[in-house]
Design a protein around this motif. Structure first.
Motif, mmCIF file in Angstrom:
data_model
loop_
_atom_site.group_PDB
_atom_site.id
_atom_site.type_symbol
_atom_site.label_atom_id
_atom_site.label_comp_id
_atom_site.label_asym_id
_atom_site.label_seq_id
_atom_site.Cartn_x
_atom_site.Cartn_y
_atom_site.Cartn_z
ATOM 1 N N VAL A 336 0.833 -1.201 0.000
ATOM 2 C CA VAL A 336 0.000 0.000 0.000
ATOM 3 C C VAL A 336 0.870 1.254 0.000
ATOM 4 O O VAL A 336 0.562 2.248 -0.671
ATOM 5 N N SER A 337 1.975 1.231 0.735
ATOM 6 C CA SER A 337 2.870 2.390 0.781
ATOM 7 C C SER A 337 3.458 2.678 -0.591
ATOM 8 O O SER A 337 3.548 3.842 -1.011
ATOM 9 N N LEU A 375 -8.549 7.015 3.138
ATOM 10 C CA LEU A 375 -9.751 6.349 2.630
ATOM 11 C C LEU A 375 -9.592 4.833 2.584
ATOM 12 O O LEU A 375 -10.544 4.092 2.877
ATOM 13 N N ILE A 376 -8.411 4.361 2.206
ATOM 14 C CA ILE A 376 -8.248 2.918 1.998
ATOM 15 C C ILE A 376 -7.651 2.219 3.211
ATOM 16 O O ILE A 376 -7.605 0.988 3.238
ATOM 17 N N ALA A 377 -7.216 2.972 4.225
ATOM 18 C CA ALA A 377 -6.528 2.350 5.359
ATOM 19 C C ALA A 377 -7.432 1.371 6.093
ATOM 20 O O ALA A 377 -7.021 0.265 6.451
ATOM 21 N N TYR A 378 -8.698 1.773 6.309
ATOM 22 C CA TYR A 378 -9.581 0.889 7.077
ATOM 23 C C TYR A 378 -10.005 -0.334 6.284
ATOM 24 O O TYR A 378 -10.316 -1.381 6.850
ATOM 25 N N ARG A 379 -10.005 -0.216 4.944
ATOM 26 C CA ARG A 379 -10.400 -1.362 4.117
ATOM 27 C C ARG A 379 -9.315 -2.439 4.083
ATOM 28 O O ARG A 379 -9.616 -3.621 4.050
ATOM 29 N N VAL A 380 -8.069 -2.016 4.085
ATOM 30 C CA VAL A 380 -6.972 -2.980 4.051
ATOM 31 C C VAL A 380 -6.409 -3.235 5.446
ATOM 32 O O VAL A 380 -5.431 -3.964 5.604
ATOM 33 N N HIS A 381 -7.032 -2.602 6.471
ATOM 34 C CA HIS A 381 -6.672 -2.844 7.874
ATOM 35 C C HIS A 381 -5.201 -2.541 8.152
ATOM 36 O O HIS A 381 -4.457 -3.365 8.683
ATOM 37 N N VAL A 382 -4.783 -1.334 7.791
ATOM 38 C CA VAL A 382 -3.421 -0.886 8.073
ATOM 39 C C VAL A 382 -3.501 0.487 8.734
ATOM 40 O O VAL A 382 -4.451 1.241 8.514
ATOM 41 N N PRO A 383 -2.521 0.848 9.579
ATOM 42 C CA PRO A 383 -2.524 2.173 10.209
ATOM 43 C C PRO A 383 -2.296 3.264 9.160
ATOM 44 O O PRO A 383 -1.389 3.168 8.334
ATOM 45 N N VAL A 385 -1.137 6.235 9.599
ATOM 46 C CA VAL A 385 0.124 6.953 9.801
ATOM 47 C C VAL A 385 1.274 6.236 9.112
ATOM 48 O O VAL A 385 2.225 6.868 8.629
ATOM 49 N N ALA A 386 1.205 4.911 9.028
ATOM 50 C CA ALA A 386 2.290 4.142 8.418
ATOM 51 C C ALA A 386 2.385 4.410 6.925
ATOM 52 O O ALA A 386 3.466 4.713 6.390
ATOM 53 N N ILE A 387 1.267 4.339 6.234
ATOM 54 C CA ILE A 387 1.305 4.505 4.788
ATOM 55 C C ILE A 387 1.452 5.971 4.401
ATOM 56 O O ILE A 387 2.017 6.296 3.358
ATOM 57 N N THR A 388 0.957 6.895 5.233
ATOM 58 C CA THR A 388 1.099 8.321 4.927
ATOM 59 C C THR A 388 2.556 8.749 5.010
ATOM 60 O O THR A 388 3.058 9.495 4.153
ATOM 61 N N THR A 389 3.260 8.291 6.035
ATOM 62 C CA THR A 389 4.669 8.646 6.190
ATOM 63 C C THR A 389 5.490 8.191 5.002
ATOM 64 O O THR A 389 6.329 8.935 4.475
ATOM 65 N N ALA A 390 5.268 6.962 4.562
ATOM 66 C CA ALA A 390 6.027 6.446 3.426
ATOM 67 C C ALA A 390 5.676 7.162 2.133
ATOM 68 O O ALA A 390 6.516 7.298 1.246
ATOM 69 N N ALA A 391 4.442 7.653 2.019
ATOM 70 C CA ALA A 391 4.009 8.278 0.770
ATOM 71 C C ALA A 391 4.629 9.650 0.563
ATOM 72 O O ALA A 391 4.942 10.032 -0.570
ATOM 73 N N ILE A 392 4.811 10.420 1.645
ATOM 74 C CA ILE A 392 5.283 11.802 1.474
ATOM 75 C C ILE A 392 6.796 11.920 1.545
ATOM 76 O O ILE A 392 7.348 12.968 1.173
ATOM 77 N N GLN A 447 -11.024 11.565 6.839
ATOM 78 C CA GLN A 447 -11.742 10.860 7.898
ATOM 79 C C GLN A 447 -13.258 10.956 7.768
ATOM 80 O O GLN A 447 -13.946 9.933 7.841
ATOM 81 N N PRO A 448 -13.851 12.159 7.582
ATOM 82 C CA PRO A 448 -15.316 12.177 7.409
ATOM 83 C C PRO A 448 -15.769 11.493 6.124
ATOM 84 O O PRO A 448 -16.840 10.869 6.106
ATOM 85 N N VAL A 449 -14.987 11.615 5.062
ATOM 86 C CA VAL A 449 -15.351 10.926 3.827
ATOM 87 C C VAL A 449 -15.314 9.421 4.039
ATOM 88 O O VAL A 449 -16.200 8.685 3.581
ATOM 89 N N ARG A 450 -14.309 8.959 4.755
ATOM 90 C CA ARG A 450 -14.219 7.533 5.051
ATOM 91 C C ARG A 450 -15.402 7.070 5.880
ATOM 92 O O ARG A 450 -15.976 6.001 5.648
#
Length: 465
Positions: A336-337, A375-383, A385-392, A447-450
């Motif tokens: 995902v990252s 948006l996709i974090a809760y669907r794939v059950h990952v934190p 913060v983990a994927i956001t840090t790697a993305a930026i 978060q609200p969109v999710r």
């Protein structure tokens, strides 16, 4: 009714009322006793402590403590999260004193797989997991070792430098030198960590090693290799700067400040500034040593150009994968990252082509990566913060930091070059702030969109039944 009967009824009524006024009212028995309340609070606070150490922000930690305590019938619970402590208190109405627990948080050690397991435990608790079973599950999670051994972590850190070199279009020799320099810096930091040297001095040592390797790289031209004449030392140091700054919680500090956790935000910001200062001092020391031995690098006149666009996406994905690995992520978070890094870099490239400045384009890229990630974090059950840090992280201005420092060191008596160096450093700081703001905005809008999408999916599931 006769007169005698009325007197008897009046006497009985007076007797009953008199007895009622002397007796005290019976207090309702509490549902959760003091002993059980302490056990519930201890589990909730310990889970929150582990989440904070593993990389969660203060808002998520507070919500986790309240949710776990409320799942076992303990409410209201007041939680105070600071940079190095968590305090939780439960004051039952009518009780003489509250039940309060305090846990001291001793440093941070990002472990995104552990954070993922802790969030899964919190979900199981809210679904009715027994307290004893939850406590046993937590102990198992806490005793779990870091997913990767030190050699793999060091190799992943060196791979991050390779990703940066690919983004800047370096040739094969630059890529090899960036890998070697980052590996040496990582080994240096690992040895200092084993010796329990403060991380500030570890940052200085790692940046010093990187700068020396970059300063020595022009000597390879004596071999006559064509690739050696195309080596850009700035790319080698820039890749190392991104590595040195990879573990800093820029997004977490911004989120805590926006959420109102002032003490936690100030603590993280101070840590960020201190460790960044360590990198700056290490680079300055390396540049001075290189100048003293006759290997001074000329100050750059313009920003480092990026490589071909396809290679930029490859490099961004390599950086994201590397960050996920040395933060202890599993295969799902790594995949995902990598995908999110491509999304964020695509937004950055498009914004740059439209004509926006680097800071604005970086903010847009960070926003896109964090928004989609939320948006996709809760669907794939990952934190998230983990994927956001790697993305930026691919957009961290490592090259600008080194370019500014190099201009300051080599300015001599040239006021123009000196001012250009400070201007470049200020621009790098603005890019860092833009990344933090863009990532935080993406999380808060996501978060609200999710939540809305989750509500729609639940409604559809009920209709299908």
């Amino acid at each position: 009714m006769s007169r005698s009967e009325r007197k008897l009824l009046t006497s009985l009524t007076s007797f009953v009322r008199a007895q009622g006024t002397d007796d005290t009212l019976t207090d309702s028995l509490p549902i959760v006793g003091d002993g059980l309340a302490v056990r519930i609070l201890e589990l909730a606070v310990r889970v929150g402590e582990s989440m904070l150490v593993a990389g969660a922000n203060a808002s998520d930690v507070t919500a986790a403590v309240v949710r776990i305590a409320g799942a076992y019938g303990l409410h209201p619970v007041h939680v105070d999260v600071t940079y190095n402590s968590i305090t939780a208190a439960h004051h039952r109405p009518g009780a003489t004193q509250p039940i309060t627990l305090l846990r001291v948080v001793r440093g941070s050690a990002p472990d995104h797989e552990r954070l993922q397991h802790l969030q899964a435990l919190m979900v199981e608790v809210t679904r009715g997991l027994d307290l004893d079973a939850a406590a046993a599950r937590y102990r198992d999670i806490r005793r779990t070792r870091f997913r990767y051994r030190p050699p793999i972590v060091i190799a992943s850190q060196a791979l991050l430098a390779v990703g940066v070199a690919v983004v800047f279009g370096g040739n094969w020799l630059v890529i090899v030198l960036a890998f070697v320099a980052a590996a040496l810096a990582a080994l240096t930091q690992f040895a200092l960590a084993r010796a329990r040297v403060p991380y500030f001095f570890s940052q200085i040592a790692g940046a010093f090693v990187l700068t020396l390797v970059a300063a020595l790289s022009p000597l390879l031209r004596q071999t006559g290799w064509d690739a050696a004449f195309e080596v850009r030392p700035s790319v080698i140091v820039a890749s190392g700067v991104v590595l040195m700054l990879a573990g800093l919680t820029v997004v977490g500090a911004a989120q805590d400040a926006i959420d109102g956790f002032a003490l936690t935000a100030m603590g993280r910001i101070l840590e960020l500034m201190t460790y960044t200062l360590g990198v700056v001092l290490g680079i300055l020391a390396g540049l001075e040593v290189a100048r003293a031995v006759g290997l001074a690098m000329p100050p750059p006149t313009e920003a480092l150009p990026l490589g071909p666009v396809p290679l930029q996406f490859v490099g961004a994905a390599l950086i994201a994968v590397s960050v996920a690995v040395f933060n202890g992520a599993g295969g799902r978070i790594i995949a995902v990252s990598a995908a999110l890094s491509v999304v964020a870099w695509l937004a950055y490239v498009l914004a740059s082509q439209v004509g926006l400045e680097v800071a604005a384009a970086s903010g847009i890229g960070a926003f896109a990566g964090s928004f989609v990630g939320t948006l996709i974090a809760y669907r794939v059950h990952v934190p998230s913060v983990a994927i956001t840090t790697a993305a930026i992280l691919p957009m961290v201005p490592g090259a600008a930091v080194f370019r500014g420092l190099l201009s300051i060191v080599e300015s001599g008596e040239s006021t123009e070059v000196l001012l250009a160096g400070f201007t470049t450093l200020a621009a790098a700081a603005i890019i860092g702030v833009s990344l933090a703001v863009g990532a935080s905005l993406g999380i808060y809008l996501g978060q609200p969109v999710r939540a809305s999408l989750r509500g729609v999916s639940r409604t559809r599931a009920r209709l299908r039944r």
